[in-house]
Design a protein around this motif. Sequence first.
Motif, short mmCIF file in Angstrom:
data_model
loop_
_atom_site.label_atom_id
_atom_site.label_comp_id
_atom_site.label_asym_id
_atom_site.label_seq_id
_atom_site.Cartn_x
_atom_site.Cartn_y
_atom_site.Cartn_z
N ASP A 74 13.14 -148.23 -90.42
CA ASP A 74 11.86 -148.46 -91.57
C ASP A 74 11.77 -147.44 -92.66
OD1 ASP A 74 11.03 -150.65 -90.26
OD2 ASP A 74 9.56 -150.02 -88.73
N ALA A 75 11.20 -147.43 -92.72
CA ALA A 75 10.42 -146.22 -94.44
C ALA A 75 9.81 -145.08 -94.02
CB ALA A 75 9.97 -147.24 -95.84
N GLY A 76 10.66 -144.45 -94.04
CA GLY A 76 10.17 -142.53 -93.21
C GLY A 76 10.59 -142.65 -92.22
N SER A 77 10.73 -143.12 -91.33
CA SER A 77 10.94 -143.33 -90.01
C SER A 77 12.53 -141.70 -89.62
CB SER A 77 12.10 -144.34 -89.45
OG SER A 77 13.00 -144.42 -90.05
N GLY A 78 12.98 -141.33 -91.10
CA GLY A 78 14.14 -140.39 -90.67
C GLY A 78 15.40 -140.61 -90.51
N LYS A 79 15.69 -141.46 -91.84
CA LYS A 79 17.17 -141.59 -91.91
C LYS A 79 17.70 -140.44 -92.87
CE LYS A 79 16.67 -144.93 -93.33
NZ LYS A 79 15.33 -145.89 -93.56
N THR A 80 17.04 -139.74 -94.06
CA THR A 80 17.52 -139.33 -94.76
C THR A 80 17.62 -137.41 -93.56
OG1 THR A 80 16.98 -140.37 -96.45
CG2 THR A 80 17.12 -138.43 -96.74
N GLN A 81 16.24 -137.79 -92.89
CA GLN A 81 16.43 -136.08 -92.54
C GLN A 81 17.28 -136.30 -91.08
OE1 GLN A 81 13.54 -133.83 -92.85
NE2 GLN A 81 13.46 -132.69 -91.48
N LEU A 82 17.35 -136.81 -90.87
CA LEU A 82 18.57 -137.33 -89.71
C LEU A 82 20.25 -137.13 -90.31
CD1 LEU A 82 19.57 -137.49 -86.59
CD2 LEU A 82 19.72 -140.34 -87.00
N ALA A 83 20.28 -137.08 -91.59
CA ALA A 83 21.88 -137.38 -92.20
C ALA A 83 22.06 -135.42 -92.67
CB ALA A 83 21.62 -137.63 -93.66
N LYS A 84 20.93 -135.01 -93.13
CA LYS A 84 20.63 -133.89 -93.28
C LYS A 84 20.49 -133.00 -92.22
CE LYS A 84 17.90 -133.95 -97.39
NZ LYS A 84 16.81 -133.91 -98.32
N ALA A 85 20.03 -133.49 -91.69
CA ALA A 85 20.60 -132.36 -89.81
C ALA A 85 21.90 -132.49 -89.97
CB ALA A 85 18.88 -133.34 -89.19
#
Length: 135
Positions: free
Chosen positions: A62-73
């Motif tokens: 879902d939007a805001g579930s943390g996909k982008t942050q996970l990619a950065k991590a």
Amino acid sequence: MTEYEQYYLSPARQLTDAEQELVWKKPLSHKVSEEERRICKEVKRNWNRGEMKIANILLEGDAGSGKTQLAKALSANFGLPYTKVTCFADMDKSDIIGAILPVISSERLEKLEPAERTALKAIYDSDGFQSITES
Ligand SMILES: Nc1ncnc2c1ncn2[C@@H]1O[C@H](COP(=O)(O)OP(=O)(O)OP(=O)(O)O)[C@@H](O)[C@H]1O
Ligand SMILES: [Mg+2]
């Protein structure tokens, strides 16, 4: 070894300053999820196993579930540069992986047909080619 470094994929690889700049640094607010640990473990485990190597990961959520942050991590954990590409309608694979262009010496360039010379000059003068040859 810190929690960070255990997942570095190619510790011997020397990053350029520009690449190093792009390696994400986790803020203190970052929370490590079970998914993050599992992905890092699996990618690391298979990194030198030929066809088993995991080079692409599809994140669904879902939007805001943390996909982008996970990619950065993953960038931080793997010690690899983070970058993003925005897709567009007539996108070509060369927009992501680049293209191999002819390099022709100035003497040979002189001998080409005017039309060919104009075409090559346009390629060389374009932003894309400049940024490739300069980096
Ligand atoms: N593991 C995490 N620890 C701390 N904060 C997080 C974590 N994952 C995400 N966040 C925060 O939650 C917010 C939403 O995360 P993110 O932008 O990664 O979601 P997304 O799945 O990419 O959303 P979208 O589908 O809209 O692109 C951001 O402010 C991000 O910093
Ligand atoms: Mg996102």
